[in-house]
Write an enzyme that holds these catalytic residues in place. Structure first.
Site, short mmCIF file in Angstrom:
data_model
loop_
_atom_site.label_atom_id
_atom_site.label_comp_id
_atom_site.label_asym_id
_atom_site.label_seq_id
_atom_site.Cartn_x
_atom_site.Cartn_y
_atom_site.Cartn_z
N ALA A 10 65.47 65.14 -70.44
CA ALA A 10 64.79 64.33 -69.44
C ALA A 10 64.98 64.89 -68.03
CB ALA A 10 65.29 62.90 -69.50
N ARG A 16 53.45 67.14 -63.01
CA ARG A 16 52.07 66.74 -63.28
C ARG A 16 51.83 65.24 -63.09
NH1 ARG A 16 52.02 69.97 -68.93
NH2 ARG A 16 54.27 69.78 -68.59
N LYS A 23 59.72 61.07 -64.21
CA LYS A 23 58.69 60.79 -65.22
C LYS A 23 59.16 59.80 -66.28
CE LYS A 23 57.49 64.19 -68.09
NZ LYS A 23 56.72 65.35 -68.57
N GLN A 72 71.64 69.13 -66.04
CA GLN A 72 71.12 70.51 -66.05
C GLN A 72 70.96 70.91 -64.59
OE1 GLN A 72 67.03 70.89 -67.24
NE2 GLN A 72 67.18 73.08 -67.66
N TYR A 367 60.92 26.94 -50.19
CA TYR A 367 61.44 28.04 -49.37
C TYR A 367 61.34 27.66 -47.90
CZ TYR A 367 61.84 32.89 -47.66
OH TYR A 367 62.23 34.04 -47.02
C1 UD1 Z 1 56.85 70.83 -74.63
C2 UD1 Z 1 56.96 71.94 -75.65
C3 UD1 Z 1 55.61 72.06 -76.39
C4 UD1 Z 1 55.29 70.73 -77.04
C5 UD1 Z 1 55.31 69.59 -76.03
C6 UD1 Z 1 55.21 68.25 -76.75
C7 UD1 Z 1 58.50 73.55 -74.61
C8 UD1 Z 1 58.62 74.87 -73.99
N1 UD1 Z 1 57.27 73.19 -74.97
O1 UD1 Z 1 55.85 71.17 -73.68
O2 UD1 Z 1 55.68 73.06 -77.39
O3 UD1 Z 1 54.00 70.80 -77.67
O4 UD1 Z 1 56.56 69.59 -75.29
O5 UD1 Z 1 55.10 67.18 -75.86
O6 UD1 Z 1 59.47 72.84 -74.80
N2 UD1 Z 1 62.90 69.54 -69.63
C9 UD1 Z 1 64.19 69.56 -69.11
N3 UD1 Z 1 64.54 70.58 -68.27
C10 UD1 Z 1 63.67 71.58 -67.96
C11 UD1 Z 1 62.36 71.53 -68.48
C12 UD1 Z 1 62.01 70.52 -69.33
O7 UD1 Z 1 64.99 68.66 -69.39
O8 UD1 Z 1 64.08 72.47 -67.20
C13 UD1 Z 1 62.55 68.44 -70.53
C14 UD1 Z 1 61.44 67.58 -69.95
O9 UD1 Z 1 62.00 66.51 -69.20
C15 UD1 Z 1 60.71 67.07 -71.18
C16 UD1 Z 1 60.95 68.18 -72.21
O10 UD1 Z 1 62.03 68.95 -71.73
O11 UD1 Z 1 61.29 65.88 -71.69
C17 UD1 Z 1 59.71 69.03 -72.38
O12 UD1 Z 1 59.35 69.60 -71.13
P1 UD1 Z 1 57.84 69.55 -70.61
O13 UD1 Z 1 57.80 70.27 -69.31
O14 UD1 Z 1 57.31 68.19 -70.67
O15 UD1 Z 1 57.16 70.48 -71.69
P2 UD1 Z 1 55.68 70.38 -72.27
O16 UD1 Z 1 54.80 71.21 -71.43
O17 UD1 Z 1 55.30 68.99 -72.50
MG MG Z 2 56.03 67.16 -71.96
#
Ligand code: UD1
Ligand code: MG
Length: 443
Positions: A10, A16, A23, A72, A367
């Site tokens: 998370a 986006r 989010k 992280q 009030y």
């Molecule tokens: C990701 C998957 C994709 C999948 C999709 C499903 C990767 C690279 N891709 O894409 O294959 O189809 O989810 O919904 O994982 N996050 C962190 N730290 C970071 C980056 C991300 O904790 O540095 C967490 C985000 O909060 C999120 C999850 O990882 O909960 C996925 O990241 P997000 O950027 O939403 O990846 P998607 O483009 O949705």
């Molecule tokens: Mg995602």
């Protein structure tokens, strides 16, 4: 499942969403998105749950408590986030479920199947077939339907983009192989990020069993934008509507009824069009909620009638067989059994006794500009139309307040209170005035 650990990712920036709120704190069915994921994990009874957050996301940490959080430090991708989560796990054996905080509708049974299908020393990916795969990672499979890799949308070739089997962002990995795989991740891809998805190709290359299970598409909706948030809300509402009807409620126009996750409905509840349930509403059997009512934080007793156009705010109680009619606002108030307030009233910080009647247009002025003050209307009391009860005030049992009174003092039980100017009658006054005026106008 005692030998299971859950990591919820998370820490993503959620760019986006174009929001100042993380989010995973955006709400669905009245719950922050991550709360859905935490609840689903808790139902699996794992040894531990760790959420990975970014520095400063204290509100997310507070939301997942009493579960642990790992920070992280830099948002270098989902693979890097999984590293932070894995390092924070106390339990280093068994299976590790890695979930995304932005995929909120996955059901517990689906995760059970994912864990079940994870081979010893291997991993399993949750897959789905969306109507539009744009943006999702694609699963590359061999002839035996083993997964050999996941390719991100941005990195996919035109041919790979035709693959409809997508990654839902949930994985179960044997704890024996997970740290080694995460160690080997690189960031040479379109986004220069450490993709968690790359653990699949790495695991397959070292001969580990990599399988997938498919989930219904609505469960695996990923929320990256406001329109996906609305889409997930729509799916969730359809599920909640179906559940309410299955449990014995009549929804006259289901598509216009909005529920919260914790809405509880009894049997033979009738819900007319346009009703909105905020968090904390419990409705007993045989209640009718008339059209266009907005309810939050209220317990409604058996056989009560609410609305149309009622607004009930937390923390309120509508007793058994009580009625609140059109344009009634109830705020932190209790209407005891059989009490009635049928037209155009505001009841704030009040307790309305059994079978008391509140006339049309009554306002309880609770009030004073600084404090909220409590009032009471006794059992069987009658408050005439268009009265103002200026809090704090107590109307005794069976007392009678004359219409249009402004009551500032307690009214003893069984007595009459009238607080308005007397009516003055002047015989013939209007007729005489009209005749004089008409004569003057005629010249
Ligand atoms: C990701 C998957 C994709 C999948 C999709 C499903 C990767 C690279 N891709 O894409 O294959 O189809 O989810 O919904 O994982 N996050 C962190 N730290 C970071 C980056 C991300 O904790 O540095 C967490 C985000 O909060 C999120 C999850 O990882 O909960 C996925 O990241 P997000 O950027 O939403 O990846 P998607 O483009 O949705
Ligand atoms: Mg995602």
């Amino acid at each position: 499942m005692s030998n299971l650990s859950c990591i919820i990712l998370a820490a993503g920036r959620g760019t986006r969403m174009k929001s100042d709120t993380p989010k995973v704190l955006h709400a669905l069915g009245g719950w922050p998105m991550i709360h859905h994921v935490v609840k689903t994990c808790e139902a699996l009874k794992p040894a531990e749950i760790v959420a990975v957050i970014a520095p400063g996301m204290d509100d997310v940490a507070a939301e997942v408590k009493p579960h642990a959080t790992a920070v992280q430090e830099k948002q270098l991708g989902s693979g890097d986030a999984a590293r932070a989560g894995t390092a924070a796990l106390k339990n280093k054996t068994g299976k590790v479920l890695i979930l995304a905080g932005d995929v909120p509708l996955i059901q517990t049974e689906t995760l059970e199947a994912l864990v079940e299908e994870t081979a010893d020393g291997g991993l399993c990916v949750l897959a789905f077939t969306p109507s539009d795969p744009t943006g999702y990672g694609r699963l590359i499979t061999d002839d035996d339907l083993n997964v050999t890799a996941i390719v991100e949308d941005r990195d996919a070739t035109a041919e790979q983009k035709n693959i409809v089997l997508c990654n839902a962002g949930a994985y179960c990995v044997d704890a024996k192989i997970l740290p080694g795989l995460l160690e080997k991740l690189s960031s040479s891809n379109a986004q220069n990020e450490f993709y968690l998805t790359d653990i699949v190709a790495l695991a397959a290359a070292q001969g580990a069993a990599c399988s997938y299970v498919e989930a219904p598409a609505f469960e695996t909706l990923g929320v990256n934008s406001r329109s996906q948030l609305a889409e997930a809300e729509g799916e969730l509402q359809n599920y909640l509507r179906a559940r309410a009807m299955f449990d014995g409620a009549t929804l006259i126009d289901p598509m216009t009824t909005y529920f919260a996750m914790d809405t509880k409905l009894g049997r033979d509840v009738i819900i007319e069009p346009g009703v909105y349930f905020g968090p904390g509403v419990t409705v007993a059997d045989n209640v009718t909620i008339h059209a266009y009512s907005y309810l939050e934080g209220v317990t409604i007793g058996k056989g009560a009638s609410v609305g149309p156009f009622a607004r009930v705010r937390p923390t309120s109680e509508i007793g058994e067989g009580a009625t609140i009619g059109n344009f009634i606002e109830v705020n932190r108030s209790v209407l005891k059994a059989g009490a009635k307030s049928k037209h155009l009233s505001y009841l704030g910080d009040a307790v309305i006794g059994e079978k008391a009647n509140i006339g049309a247009g009554t306002v309880i002025a609770n009030y004073d500009g600084f404090d909220k003050l409590a009032s009471e209307v006794g059992k069987g009391a009658f408050v005439g139309s268009n009265s103002t009860l200026i809090a704090p005030v107590k109307i005794g049992d069976g007392a009678y307040v004359g219409a249009a009174s402004a009551i500032t003092e307690d009214v003893p039980a069984g007595s009459l209170a009238v607080a308005r100017a007397r009516t003055i009658i002047r015989d013939g006054w209007a007729a005489l005035r009209n005749a004089t005026k008409q004569k003057k106008k005629a010249g």
